[in-house]
Design a protein around this motif. Structure first.
Motif, PDB file in Angstrom:
ATOM      1  N   THR A  78       6.292   5.960  -5.740  1.00  0.00           N
ATOM      2  CA  THR A  78       5.552   4.951  -4.975  1.00  0.00           C
ATOM      3  C   THR A  78       5.232   3.727  -5.827  1.00  0.00           C
ATOM      4  O   THR A  78       5.189   2.601  -5.316  1.00  0.00           O
ATOM      5  CB  THR A  78       4.236   5.537  -4.429  1.00  0.00           C
ATOM      6  OG1 THR A  78       3.475   6.076  -5.517  1.00  0.00           O
ATOM      7  CG2 THR A  78       4.494   6.616  -3.410  1.00  0.00           C
ATOM      8  N   LYS A  81       5.036   0.739  -0.881  1.00  0.00           N
ATOM      9  CA  LYS A  81       4.494   2.092  -0.753  1.00  0.00           C
ATOM     10  C   LYS A  81       3.356   2.362  -1.738  1.00  0.00           C
ATOM     11  O   LYS A  81       2.927   3.508  -1.869  1.00  0.00           O
ATOM     12  CB  LYS A  81       5.603   3.130  -0.958  1.00  0.00           C
ATOM     13  CG  LYS A  81       6.778   3.000   0.022  1.00  0.00           C
ATOM     14  CD  LYS A  81       6.318   3.123   1.465  1.00  0.00           C
ATOM     15  CE  LYS A  81       7.485   2.976   2.436  1.00  0.00           C
ATOM     16  NZ  LYS A  81       7.045   2.906   3.838  1.00  0.00           N
ATOM     17  N   ARG A  82       2.890   1.333  -2.405  1.00  0.00           N
ATOM     18  CA  ARG A  82       1.859   1.565  -3.412  1.00  0.00           C
ATOM     19  C   ARG A  82       0.526   1.948  -2.793  1.00  0.00           C
ATOM     20  O   ARG A  82      -0.309   2.564  -3.456  1.00  0.00           O
ATOM     21  CB  ARG A  82       1.725   0.328  -4.299  1.00  0.00           C
ATOM     22  CG  ARG A  82       2.967   0.142  -5.162  1.00  0.00           C
ATOM     23  CD  ARG A  82       2.936  -1.119  -5.992  1.00  0.00           C
ATOM     24  NE  ARG A  82       4.198  -1.264  -6.723  1.00  0.00           N
ATOM     25  CZ  ARG A  82       4.524  -2.316  -7.441  1.00  0.00           C
ATOM     26  NH1 ARG A  82       3.688  -3.345  -7.530  1.00  0.00           N
ATOM     27  NH2 ARG A  82       5.688  -2.376  -8.075  1.00  0.00           N
ATOM     28  N   TRP A 132       0.230   4.132  -0.540  1.00  0.00           N
ATOM     29  CA  TRP A 132       0.298   5.593  -0.482  1.00  0.00           C
ATOM     30  C   TRP A 132      -0.081   6.191  -1.837  1.00  0.00           C
ATOM     31  O   TRP A 132      -0.771   7.227  -1.895  1.00  0.00           O
ATOM     32  CB  TRP A 132       1.710   6.044  -0.099  1.00  0.00           C
ATOM     33  CG  TRP A 132       2.022   5.855   1.351  1.00  0.00           C
ATOM     34  CD1 TRP A 132       2.546   4.749   1.932  1.00  0.00           C
ATOM     35  CD2 TRP A 132       1.831   6.816   2.397  1.00  0.00           C
ATOM     36  NE1 TRP A 132       2.693   4.948   3.287  1.00  0.00           N
ATOM     37  CE2 TRP A 132       2.271   6.217   3.593  1.00  0.00           C
ATOM     38  CE3 TRP A 132       1.343   8.113   2.432  1.00  0.00           C
ATOM     39  CZ2 TRP A 132       2.219   6.866   4.816  1.00  0.00           C
ATOM     40  CZ3 TRP A 132       1.291   8.776   3.653  1.00  0.00           C
ATOM     41  CH2 TRP A 132       1.714   8.155   4.823  1.00  0.00           C
ATOM     42  N   LEU A 182       4.855  10.865   3.325  1.00  0.00           N
ATOM     43  CA  LEU A 182       5.581   9.787   2.641  1.00  0.00           C
ATOM     44  C   LEU A 182       7.052  10.152   2.472  1.00  0.00           C
ATOM     45  O   LEU A 182       7.944   9.303   2.661  1.00  0.00           O
ATOM     46  CB  LEU A 182       4.928   9.523   1.289  1.00  0.00           C
ATOM     47  CG  LEU A 182       5.598   8.454   0.415  1.00  0.00           C
ATOM     48  CD1 LEU A 182       5.640   7.116   1.131  1.00  0.00           C
ATOM     49  CD2 LEU A 182       4.860   8.333  -0.922  1.00  0.00           C
TER      50      LEU A 182
END
Length: 453
Positions: free
Chosen positions: A284, A290-291, A293, A324
């Motif tokens: 991630t 997606k950071r 997440w 995810l």
């Protein structure tokens, strides 16, 4: 975003049906001798139905557990509802575990779909829940973590839903998640706040800031009854929770023993999930978009670093990772193929564990009669006075000897946060004990009827 995705695929509905049958079978064939936290919560629920106050008369300790019980109340309320419907039975004790496990799987599917995963990937993630030891351990033994996961994922499922009513629901679910397990409450609460305000955007859309008052209202609705209860018994709350927690929980065991091979030997069943979490966090951070997440997963995993380590503390983080991975498997990117492989392995593992649980339940059915133990004990419980016994005798004693006083004899290896609840009478040097000697042939016949003992 489609907030009402098409019905889950038929194969997933069939899998959920099979899982429900296996888990209900497991609950219905629960051993006559039960153990673990299910007994602590069920005793409190039993007394709540009988007296109107949650308390554990099996623990007349020095911190007031026999006056008012302040173990996290959510599981106790689930147990009370189950006992009210099904009576004092093995089925009633085990039913909340079934509900929590099925909720975990269905909510992982829902959250993954709303985060952008396709139905197949989301379905495989939902089946992988049954392979995750961090989740199984937290839900199947009526533990706090299963309720935390269900409530927090219920909150996540409502995040993309507009309107004040959904906001009130989100707030109430965050409150329930906090009351399900106090040590994790600050972490799931902070994660929920950051997601609610848009600081962590795990979905393509975020709630409107105008609905924040509704979220706060929902939280207060969930928390108010508990705050009133604390106000009635402030000394018991302080002794059982504030003092006990301050003394025994901030140990950072995982950090201190990270290089200890013996420590990891005891956690080998959950090592694949711990490794997957580490790799997932790295993924991630490397991939744009997606950071958020990574932030959510890291926040809800922090209790495993701060408190005495238990793999169950990672259950919510593992469930988020499954969502995810389902998103990665549904969208173009360098991790798509690896995500597909991970979901395939997880779903196969889930099928294997369900098959194992079902097979064991069937093979041990004759020895898991929840009503068998009580009649076998009657010849030996004729002396007057309280009965001091291991908690594994709880169902038989409460079911067949409801008028007798029952003191829970804690094992000598109980950790400090548990031994504080030992009945004070059992620490009295003048406490007199009457033993009943059982002939070998009688003991063997008893075990033959209830080998789960």
């Amino acid at each position: 975003m489609n907030l009402s995705p098409a019905r889950p695929p038929l194969w997933l509905l069939i899998a959920w049906g099979i899982a429900a049958l296996v888990l209900v079978l497991r609950a219905g064939l629960y051993p006559a001798a039960m153990t673990g936290d299910e007994i602590w919560f069920t005793e409190s629920a039993y007394q709540f139905l009988a007296t109107g106050t949650p308390k554990r008369l099996i623990h007349p300790d020095l911190v007031g557990s026999a006056t008012a019980d302040f173990l996290p109340p959510v599981i106790m309320l689930l147990q009370a509802a189950s006992l009210a419907v099904f009576g004092v039975s093995a089925q009633a004790v085990g039913l909340p575990s079934v509900v929590l496990m099925l909720l975990a799987s269905t909510l992982v599917y829902t959250v993954a779909r709303r985060a952008g995963a396709g139905p197949t990937a989301a379905g495989l993630a939902a089946l992988s829940v049954f392979a995750a030891q961090t989740i199984l351990r937290g839900a199947l033994y009526v533990r706090y973590e299963g309720a935390v996961l269900a409530a927090f994922f219920g909150f996540l499922a409502l995040v993309p839903v507009p309107g004040t009513l959904a906001a009130v629901g989100r707030g109430a679910l965050v409150g329930i998640a906090g009351l399900a397990y106090y040590p994790t409450a600050p972490f799931v609460g902070l994660a929920a706040l950051l997601i609610e305000t848009g600081a962590l955007r795990v979905f393509p859309t975020r709630p409107s800031l105008r609905t924040l008052p509704g979220t706060a209202l929902g939280f207060l609705i969930a928390a108010a009854p508990f705050l009133l209860y604390v106000g009635r018994y402030p000394q018991e709350f302080a002794a059982q929770i504030l003092s006990n927690g301050a003394q025994n929980y901030g140990t950072a065991e995982l950090l201190h023993r990270f290089a200890d091979a013996a420590f990891w030997q005891g956690q080998r069943e959950t090592l694949p999930e711990i490794l997957a979490l580490i790799l997932g966090l790295v993924g991630t951070l490397l991939l744009p978009g997606k950071r958020a997440w990574a932030g959510a997963i890291a926040l809800v995993a922090l209790p495993a670093l701060i408190f005495p380590f238990n793999p169950r503390l990672l259950g919510v983080a593992v469930a988020l990772l499954l969502c995810l991975i389902a998103v990665w498997a549904s969208q173009p990117g360098p991790l798509k193929r690896l995500a597909h492989l991970g979901l395939a392995a997880g779903s196969l593992g889930g099928a294997a564990l369900l098959a194992l649980m079902g097979t064991v339940g069937l093979l041990q059915a004759d020895g898991r009669d929840g009503a068998a133990l009580g009649p076998l004990l009657k010849p030996y419980l004729t002396a007057p006075g309280p009965i001091a016994a291991d908690q594994r005798a709880w169902l038989a004693l409460r079911r067949d000897f409801p008028e007798r006083e029952f003191l829970h004899a804690l094992p000598s290896w109980a950790p400090p946060q548990v031994s504080v609840f030992e009945p004070a009478a059992l620490r009295d040097p003048d406490f007199r004990v009457t033993y009943a000697l059982v002939q070998t042939e009688i003991a063997e016949a008893t075990l033959a009827r209830a080998p789960a003992l």
